[in-house]
Write a protein that holds these residues in place. Structure first.
Motif, PDB file in Angstrom:
ATOM      1  N   PRO A 121      -2.944   7.114   7.512  1.00  0.00           N
ATOM      2  CA  PRO A 121      -2.102   6.741   8.666  1.00  0.00           C
ATOM      3  C   PRO A 121      -1.294   5.467   8.396  1.00  0.00           C
ATOM      4  CG  PRO A 121      -4.308   7.336   9.386  1.00  0.00           C
ATOM      5  CD  PRO A 121      -4.353   7.268   7.884  1.00  0.00           C
ATOM      6  N   GLY A 122       0.008   5.615   8.567  1.00  0.00           N
ATOM      7  CA  GLY A 122       0.879   4.461   8.410  1.00  0.00           C
ATOM      8  C   GLY A 122       1.217   4.095   6.981  1.00  0.00           C
ATOM      9  N   LYS A 123       0.610   4.752   5.997  1.00  0.00           N
ATOM     10  CA  LYS A 123       0.850   4.378   4.604  1.00  0.00           C
ATOM     11  C   LYS A 123       1.412   5.529   3.765  1.00  0.00           C
ATOM     12  CE  LYS A 123      -2.397   0.563   4.239  1.00  0.00           C
ATOM     13  NZ  LYS A 123      -3.442  -0.070   3.421  1.00  0.00           N
ATOM     14  N   GLY A 124       1.391   6.750   4.304  1.00  0.00           N
ATOM     15  CA  GLY A 124       1.920   7.886   3.555  1.00  0.00           C
ATOM     16  C   GLY A 124       0.991   8.338   2.447  1.00  0.00           C
ATOM     17  N   SER A 125       1.508   9.202   1.595  1.00  0.00           N
ATOM     18  CA  SER A 125       0.711   9.791   0.508  1.00  0.00           C
ATOM     19  C   SER A 125       1.317   9.473  -0.846  1.00  0.00           C
ATOM     20  CB  SER A 125       0.629  11.313   0.666  1.00  0.00           C
ATOM     21  OG  SER A 125       0.073  11.669   1.904  1.00  0.00           O
ATOM     22  N   LEU A 126       0.468   9.453  -1.851  1.00  0.00           N
ATOM     23  CA  LEU A 126       0.909   9.318  -3.234  1.00  0.00           C
ATOM     24  C   LEU A 126       0.284  10.445  -4.037  1.00  0.00           C
ATOM     25  CD1 LEU A 126       2.241   7.820  -5.635  1.00  0.00           C
ATOM     26  CD2 LEU A 126       0.113   6.498  -5.842  1.00  0.00           C
ATOM     27  N   ALA A 127       1.114  11.203  -4.719  1.00  0.00           N
ATOM     28  CA  ALA A 127       0.629  12.275  -5.588  1.00  0.00           C
ATOM     29  C   ALA A 127       1.206  12.072  -6.975  1.00  0.00           C
ATOM     30  CB  ALA A 127       1.029  13.643  -5.044  1.00  0.00           C
TER      31      ALA A 127
END
Length: 222
Positions: A121-127
């Motif tokens: 939440p609030g930080k997004g995703s990293l793939a």
């Protein structure tokens, strides 16, 4: 080609079984007029009216040639992988059948992880998608702990994971561009929830293994 490969391999086995044990041993050096003396026993038998059988060394050479030809035809029947055409690993890009099976098992694990991944939440995703360089972030190779990557997961935790908690590391050692294209599509490593995440930061590092396999930079970049 597969049929020809099977026939050649069977021929090699039959030649070996039928003749290797029964063929006469090579003649003593005193009876041989050529350095290897491969066919001298056959000549002697022919001159005496006996049955002609090739010696052991010749039988072995014939069996090896037939079996080797079968293997070559079988491998040759596999289509060449193209760097810009999605493809899973095949015999063309796997070093062994065991490695190929390991690839499919590990890829299924990555697909499951991608499907279960959720953004913070609030930080997004990293793939992060890639090959062995990227898989080192996990400290593994094909999902198995790798000594060469010792300490690398700790570096990930101290750097990127501080900005994006629980980053998704989706990588397989030895992969090439065509393999990653397949993984993102048919392989399920880019499921709709992840693909539609507007806050997703995607990092792709792939292609070095294509160059090592002889692919040109242009098609690899495409």
């Amino acid at each position: 080609r597969p049929a020809a490969a099977a026939a050649a391999a069977v021929l090699g086995v039959r030649v070996f079984r039928r003749h290797f044990g029964a063929c006469p041993s090579p003649p003593p050096p005193s009876q041989s007029h050529c350095r290897l003396g491969l066919w001298m026993p056959a000549y002697s038998a022919l001159a005496s009216g006996g049955a002609v059988r090739p010696p052991r060394a010749t039988c072995l050479l014939l069996a090896s040639f037939a079996a080797g030809s079968g293997l070559w035809l079988l491998v040759g029947s596999q289509k060449e992988e193209q760097p810009d055409v999605a493809s899973p690993r095949t015999q063309r890009s796997a070093r062994s059948a065991a490695q190929l099976a390991k690839w499919f098992r590990w890829q299924a694990v990555l697909a499951s992880e991608a499907a279960a991944h959720t953004a913070s939440p609030g930080k997004g995703s990293l793939a992060l998608w890639g090959d062995s360089i990227t898989e080192s972030w996990r400290g593994t190779s094909y999902g198995t702990p790798a000594g060469r990557a010792n300490g690398t997961p700790a570096v990930l935790a101290q750097t990127l994971a501080r900005r994006w908690p629980s980053p998704a590391v989706l990588a397989i050692s030895g992969d090439q561009t065509q393999h990653l294209l397949w993984r993102l599509g048919d392989g399920g490593e880019l499921p709709p929830p992840l693909a539609s995440d507007g806050a997703l930061t995607a990092v792709v590092m792939i292609g070095t293994n294509n160059l090592g396999a002889g692919h040109l930079p242009g098609p690899t970049a495409e």
